[in-house]
Scaffold this motif. Structure first.
Motif, PDB file in Angstrom:
ATOM      1  N   ARG A  94      -1.533   8.990   6.898  1.00  0.00           N
ATOM      2  CA  ARG A  94      -1.009   7.994   5.977  1.00  0.00           C
ATOM      3  C   ARG A  94      -1.831   7.989   4.695  1.00  0.00           C
ATOM      4  O   ARG A  94      -1.291   7.906   3.604  1.00  0.00           O
ATOM      5  CB  ARG A  94      -1.075   6.601   6.610  1.00  0.00           C
ATOM      6  CG  ARG A  94      -0.215   6.441   7.830  1.00  0.00           C
ATOM      7  CD  ARG A  94       0.980   5.618   7.540  1.00  0.00           C
ATOM      8  NE  ARG A  94       0.561   4.312   7.019  1.00  0.00           N
ATOM      9  CZ  ARG A  94       1.419   3.429   6.547  1.00  0.00           C
ATOM     10  NH1 ARG A  94       2.697   3.715   6.534  1.00  0.00           N
ATOM     11  NH2 ARG A  94       1.009   2.274   6.100  1.00  0.00           N
ATOM     12  N   GLU A  98      -6.010  -7.429   0.734  1.00  0.00           N
ATOM     13  CA  GLU A  98      -6.357  -6.778   2.007  1.00  0.00           C
ATOM     14  C   GLU A  98      -5.096  -6.617   2.862  1.00  0.00           C
ATOM     15  O   GLU A  98      -4.887  -5.614   3.522  1.00  0.00           O
ATOM     16  CB  GLU A  98      -7.400  -7.636   2.738  1.00  0.00           C
ATOM     17  CG  GLU A  98      -7.936  -7.063   4.043  1.00  0.00           C
ATOM     18  CD  GLU A  98      -8.809  -5.833   3.855  1.00  0.00           C
ATOM     19  OE1 GLU A  98      -9.277  -5.590   2.733  1.00  0.00           O
ATOM     20  OE2 GLU A  98      -8.996  -5.092   4.836  1.00  0.00           O
ATOM     21  N   SER A 147      -7.997  -1.702  13.541  1.00  0.00           N
ATOM     22  CA  SER A 147      -7.672  -2.428  12.315  1.00  0.00           C
ATOM     23  C   SER A 147      -7.730  -3.946  12.475  1.00  0.00           C
ATOM     24  O   SER A 147      -7.462  -4.671  11.535  1.00  0.00           O
ATOM     25  CB  SER A 147      -6.286  -2.014  11.823  1.00  0.00           C
ATOM     26  OG  SER A 147      -5.351  -2.230  12.850  1.00  0.00           O
ATOM     27  N   ARG A 150      -1.786  -3.678   3.329  1.00  0.00           N
ATOM     28  CA  ARG A 150      -1.482  -2.644   4.329  1.00  0.00           C
ATOM     29  C   ARG A 150      -0.179  -2.942   5.070  1.00  0.00           C
ATOM     30  O   ARG A 150       0.460  -2.041   5.584  1.00  0.00           O
ATOM     31  CB  ARG A 150      -2.634  -2.549   5.323  1.00  0.00           C
ATOM     32  CG  ARG A 150      -2.959  -3.903   5.941  1.00  0.00           C
ATOM     33  CD  ARG A 150      -4.044  -3.855   6.969  1.00  0.00           C
ATOM     34  NE  ARG A 150      -5.339  -3.496   6.410  1.00  0.00           N
ATOM     35  CZ  ARG A 150      -6.396  -3.230   7.170  1.00  0.00           C
ATOM     36  NH1 ARG A 150      -6.287  -3.243   8.475  1.00  0.00           N
ATOM     37  NH2 ARG A 150      -7.543  -2.946   6.628  1.00  0.00           N
ATOM     38  N   TYR A 193      -2.388  -7.096  10.834  1.00  0.00           N
ATOM     39  CA  TYR A 193      -2.903  -5.794  10.388  1.00  0.00           C
ATOM     40  C   TYR A 193      -2.800  -4.751  11.502  1.00  0.00           C
ATOM     41  O   TYR A 193      -2.803  -3.563  11.248  1.00  0.00           O
ATOM     42  CB  TYR A 193      -4.373  -5.894   9.952  1.00  0.00           C
ATOM     43  CG  TYR A 193      -4.624  -6.775   8.750  1.00  0.00           C
ATOM     44  CD1 TYR A 193      -3.574  -7.386   8.083  1.00  0.00           C
ATOM     45  CD2 TYR A 193      -5.910  -6.992   8.283  1.00  0.00           C
ATOM     46  CE1 TYR A 193      -3.801  -8.202   6.987  1.00  0.00           C
ATOM     47  CE2 TYR A 193      -6.148  -7.796   7.183  1.00  0.00           C
ATOM     48  CZ  TYR A 193      -5.099  -8.408   6.549  1.00  0.00           C
ATOM     49  OH  TYR A 193      -5.338  -9.207   5.466  1.00  0.00           O
ATOM     50  N   ASP A 229       0.830  -1.220   0.000  1.00  0.00           N
ATOM     51  CA  ASP A 229       0.000   0.000   0.000  1.00  0.00           C
ATOM     52  C   ASP A 229       0.859   1.263   0.000  1.00  0.00           C
ATOM     53  O   ASP A 229       0.450   2.293  -0.542  1.00  0.00           O
ATOM     54  CB  ASP A 229      -0.938   0.014   1.215  1.00  0.00           C
ATOM     55  CG  ASP A 229      -2.105  -0.949   1.029  1.00  0.00           C
ATOM     56  OD1 ASP A 229      -2.173  -1.602  -0.024  1.00  0.00           O
ATOM     57  OD2 ASP A 229      -2.951  -1.053   1.944  1.00  0.00           O
ATOM     58  N   ASP A 230       2.033   1.213   0.626  1.00  0.00           N
ATOM     59  CA  ASP A 230       2.933   2.374   0.600  1.00  0.00           C
ATOM     60  C   ASP A 230       3.372   2.653  -0.836  1.00  0.00           C
ATOM     61  O   ASP A 230       3.477   3.811  -1.246  1.00  0.00           O
ATOM     62  CB  ASP A 230       4.184   2.132   1.465  1.00  0.00           C
ATOM     63  CG  ASP A 230       3.884   2.289   2.952  1.00  0.00           C
ATOM     64  OD1 ASP A 230       2.827   2.868   3.272  1.00  0.00           O
ATOM     65  OD2 ASP A 230       4.694   1.820   3.771  1.00  0.00           O
ATOM     66  N   PRO A 277      -3.624   7.617  10.989  1.00  0.00           N
ATOM     67  CA  PRO A 277      -4.146   6.875   9.839  1.00  0.00           C
ATOM     68  C   PRO A 277      -4.555   7.812   8.711  1.00  0.00           C
ATOM     69  O   PRO A 277      -4.286   7.555   7.544  1.00  0.00           O
ATOM     70  CB  PRO A 277      -5.356   6.132  10.409  1.00  0.00           C
ATOM     71  CG  PRO A 277      -5.073   6.032  11.868  1.00  0.00           C
ATOM     72  CD  PRO A 277      -4.346   7.300  12.220  1.00  0.00           C
ATOM     73  N   GLU A 291       0.059  -1.909  11.386  1.00  0.00           N
ATOM     74  CA  GLU A 291       0.182  -0.898  10.340  1.00  0.00           C
ATOM     75  C   GLU A 291       0.374   0.505  10.930  1.00  0.00           C
ATOM     76  O   GLU A 291       1.183   1.284  10.460  1.00  0.00           O
ATOM     77  CB  GLU A 291      -1.062  -0.926   9.451  1.00  0.00           C
ATOM     78  CG  GLU A 291      -0.961   0.029   8.272  1.00  0.00           C
ATOM     79  CD  GLU A 291      -2.280   0.189   7.539  1.00  0.00           C
ATOM     80  OE1 GLU A 291      -3.304  -0.350   7.993  1.00  0.00           O
ATOM     81  OE2 GLU A 291      -2.267   0.866   6.500  1.00  0.00           O
ATOM     82  N   HIS A 292      -0.390   0.824  11.959  1.00  0.00           N
ATOM     83  CA  HIS A 292      -0.329   2.184  12.501  1.00  0.00           C
ATOM     84  C   HIS A 292       0.265   2.244  13.906  1.00  0.00           C
ATOM     85  O   HIS A 292       0.079   3.234  14.606  1.00  0.00           O
ATOM     86  CB  HIS A 292      -1.735   2.793  12.533  1.00  0.00           C
ATOM     87  CG  HIS A 292      -2.362   2.941  11.181  1.00  0.00           C
ATOM     88  ND1 HIS A 292      -1.753   3.624  10.161  1.00  0.00           N
ATOM     89  CD2 HIS A 292      -3.528   2.486  10.673  1.00  0.00           C
ATOM     90  CE1 HIS A 292      -2.524   3.583   9.088  1.00  0.00           C
ATOM     91  NE2 HIS A 292      -3.599   2.891   9.372  1.00  0.00           N
TER      92      HIS A 292
END
Lengths: 476, 312
Positions: free
Chosen positions: B203, A131, B76, A134, B21, A113-114, B200, B24-25
């Protein structure tokens, strides 16, 4: 196996090596049912460091397992025999974006995704992100030949890798492919590396073909009282002149789960089909959407909804998007496991395969549903079961075997998206029976000491249940 | 060792699919890049403690006491597990067994503390209390969410957080310095972004910021409540032309850090006026999760406003 941790620290620096039990335990897992601790984790930052580590490991016969985000669902990065887990997330630069050549060059740790965020200002994208895009790294996605919901139109990773740099088992660096789309005969070794799951070399750079971002998108949803009608619809769409950018099936177990756990208030029908078209011209996209609608109506679809603004599309897709969470909460005490989770069958067999999956689940006392990227013949299922009960693993083992026996009988394949690694190796080995020797010969030629991600694919144990310790607290 | 509180989360730990997941953040993962510092990594440690595969140790406890409770992980999670609730309970179990470490929680230096109780009054997590008998502030490390509001509020510098997570005053100051140093020939603007609501969105909008990423130093602070007047003045002193604090909408901050930031901004604006500096060089804006477009517009218009003002 003796590992000279000090030697590794000399190569990558002390702060990039960990060998305490807590870190090893964390790096022994991914999104599969398997777990096994590595002996040491190293984080190289340059290609030279990767080469040095591999040279050392090859000389000492130590397994090396390349790891990206660890989001794999089949045990790709679980080190069965311990060894060195090489975390490549720090080698993560986007080296070049060349819009006029419609390609980019990236290092393996770049997150999917980046990359797409970086491409957006150029009106480009790297399809078709899953999905997990990410967190999933490009290196891992190439090694697994990953794809996503839009593979029906945009294909899989294999269609986009033009070339790459790979560190071989002896530490040599090779440049495969070229910066061109046209590449004629000769062994396409870059293609061989795609999907090789870290067993043939370590990808340290990739040249990727890009696509233009579609200007318009529209999404639709159709409900069916009979699963077979949904199956016919899917076959007719796939065989038509229209190529949707997404074509998904959601079955009745999934609908029950969404209604029960997330109060989504969906009609309790046997199947829902979600579709999307995209393109440069709104009129062309709408024309394709109408064609698909007509196909759905021909097969008794009702309650067809369509939308093209972001909010409407989000609403239409929300059920499919939240499906995983709903399945995880389907029944008290049950967990959602990634087993037999991405088989592919010819499009005309989608409905039959979904029915089989239901029957097999019921017969073996586990819950199995069917959903997924049916446009490419791919069905996802999850086995929902009480993972702490020993007999449930016997049931799961039988269910997995029966599903795959069926899939192979109709000309399907064991894994359409998530890869083989450990969990799917038993069925895959049966499917590829007459080419296993060829694969073993290739592996032997490129990695004679069997140090690169050993015991995966054709070399994986024959029983996935006992191949490693299971991640759930259960005594088998 | 008993893990009675953690034990009740056994089923949730099984439900976690370990998809990853959640990281991610995660602001802690962004700093270290080791998987043990991801929410998934910490959940795995908790699981290992339960099954006995991971021995409790100071190292393990330190990892489990590291969390800013921004809850981006919960948002997430594909299986709707709430990692932070599990971390809180495992912390309590570890404390009971004698593993008391600091992690991301705050520490009060008793020798400096003047027992003014300002920290107690701003702590929304009720993690701070006054020991009246000994006239000292007590920190409940299980309740402390590491927001840093009390650190910024303390008038004598007695409250502190460990360095290494990128949010201490010293680390933020260093980030400001390096951001400003990298801005040559462009408006020197620093944007502080809270992690709870903004990150988020940041991003999502990052690449759309029409070059703003190159013309402004975006610094993630985890909570706007940790920005004290000294840090704001320091930003200007270091050469910034303008500074924006991006925080949650007023009633949406778990720590009330946005209220504190608002009060502190008002104070510094008055000071800037006294010093003859245009107060509009300091701006506070509220953004809800996912308001990427609003963030982009606000940053772009602030940068152009500051560009027209020029350096101080």
């Amino acid at each position: 196996m003796e590992i000279d941790v000090e030697r590794l620290k000399e190569i990558v620096g002390e702060k990039n090596v960990r060998d305490n039990i807590a870190d090893l335990y964390v790096y022994g897992s991914d999104s599969s049912v398997h777990e096994a601790n590595p002996s040491v984790v190293v984080r190289p930052e340059t290609i030279e460091e990767v080469q040095e580590i591999v040279r050392y490991a090859n000389a000492e016969l130590i397994p090396v397992i390349a790891r990206g985000a660890g989001s794999g669902a089949s045990g790709h990065t679980v080190p069965i025999d311990g060894g060195i887990v090489m975390d490549l997330k720090r080698i993560n630069r986007i080296l070049a974006i060349r819009p006029r050549d419609i390609l980019c060059k990236v290092e393996p740790g770049v997150v999917w995704d980046d990359l797409n965020r970086a491409l957006q200002p150029y009106g480009l994208w790297f399809p078709s992100a899953p999905e997990s895009g990410r967190i999933a790294t490009i290196g891992g996605a190439i090694a697994n030949n990953g794809s996503g919901v839009r593979a029906i139109k945009y294909g899989t990773m294999r269609d986009y890798v033009l070339g790459m740099k790979v560190v071989l088992a002896n530490g040599d660096l090779v440049t495969l492919g070229a910066d061109t789309r046209a590449q004629a005969s000769g062994y396409q070794l870059d293609r061989l590396i795609v999907g090789s799951e870290g067993t043939l070399g370590i990808i340290v750079e990739a040249t990727l073909l890009l696509r233009h971002l579609p200007k318009f998108r529209a999404m639709g949803m159709a409900k069916f009282n009979k699963l077979e009608d949904a199956g016919e619809t899917i076959s007719d769409i796939v065989a038509s002149e229209v190529t949707p950018s997404l074509l998904e099936l959601v079955d009745d177990i999934a609908i029950t789960a969404l209604n029960k756990t997330l109060n989504m208030n969906l009609p309790q029908v046997e199947a829902i089909v979600v579709y999307e078209c995209d393109g440069r011209l709104k009129e062309a996209v709408n024309y394709d959407m109408e064609t698909i609608k007509e196909v759905c109506e021909k097969h008794n679809a009702f309650g067809i909804e369509m939308g093209s603004d972001a909010k409407e599309m989000e609403r239409i897709y929300s059920g499919r998007k939240k499906l995983f969470a709903a399945l995880s909460r389907y029944r008290e005490g049950f967990v959602c496991t990634s087993l037999a989770d991405d088989m592919a069958v010819p499009s005309s067999k989608i409905a039959e395969c979904a029915r089989k999956i239901h029957e097999i689940g019921e017969r073996n006392h586990v819950v199995m549903n069917a959903y997924g990227h049916c446009g490419i013949g791919l069905l996802h299922t999850k086995i929902l079961m009480e993972a702490t009960r020993k007999e449930q693993w016997e049931n799961a083992r039988r269910a997995v075997e029966e599903v795959y026996d069926y899939v192979r009988s109709v000309g399907g394949t064991t894994s359409g998206e998530h890869g083989i690694a450990i969990s799917k190796a038993p069925s895959w080995k049966k499917e590829k029976a007459d080419s296993l020797q060829m694969m073993k010969a290739i592996k032997m030629a490129l990695d004679p000491n069997n140090i690169l991600n050993p015991h995966k694919l054709m070399d994986a144990p024959d029983d996935w249940v006992t191949a490693t310790k299971l991640r759930y607290p259960v005594e088998l | 060792m008993e893990f009675n509180r953690l034990r009740k989360w056994g089923n949730e730990l099984n439900i976690c699919i370990r998809c990853g997941y959640c990281y991610e953040h995660c602001p802690l993962y962004k700093v270290s890049n080791w998987e043990i510092d991801t929410p998934r990594g910490r959940l795995l440690l908790a699981y290992g403690l339960l099954t006995g595969e991971v021995e409790p140790s100071t190292y393990v406890a330190e990892k489990l006491f590291q969390c800013f409770y921004c809850k981006n992980c919960s948002k997430s999670c594909s299986a709707k597990v709430s990692p932070t609730d599990i971390f809180t309970d495992v912390r309590a179990d570890l404390m009971e067994s004698g593993f008391e470490v600091q992690g991301t929680t705050v520490r009060n230096a008793e020798k400096l503390c003047i027992a003014c109780e300002r920290c107690v009054s701003v702590c929304k997590s009720e993690a701070l209390s006054m020991d009246m008998e000994n006239m000292r502030v007590l920190v409940d490390k299980v309740k402390c969410k590491g927001c840093g509001v009390c650190v910024a509020e303390c008038p004598v510098g007695a409250m502190s957080q460990k360095e290494g997570f990128g949010v201490s005053k010293k680390e933020l100051s260093a980030k400001i310095e390096s951001s400003l140093r990298s801005m040559n020939g462009i408006p020197k603007v620093i944007i502080f972004c809270c992690d709870w609501s903004i990150y988020p969105g940041l991003r999502l909008s990052r690449m759309e910021l029409t070059g703003a990423e190159n013309t402004s130093g975006i610094i993630v602070t985890v909570c706007a409540g940790r920005i004290d007047p000294g840090l704001i003045l320091d930003t200007f002193y270091q050469g910034a032309w303008g500074m924006m604090i991006a925080c949650c909408p007023l009633d949406e901050c778990e720590h009330d850090g946005n209220y504190r930031a608002q009060e502190r901004c008002a104070l510094v604006e008055r000071l800037l006026g006294v010093l003859g500096v245009e107060p509009q060089r300091l701006k506070l804006e509220h953004f809800a999760t996912g308001e990427a477009q609003k963030l982009k517009n606000a940053v772009d218009s602030f940068v152009s406003e500051i560009a027209s003002l020029g350096p101080i």
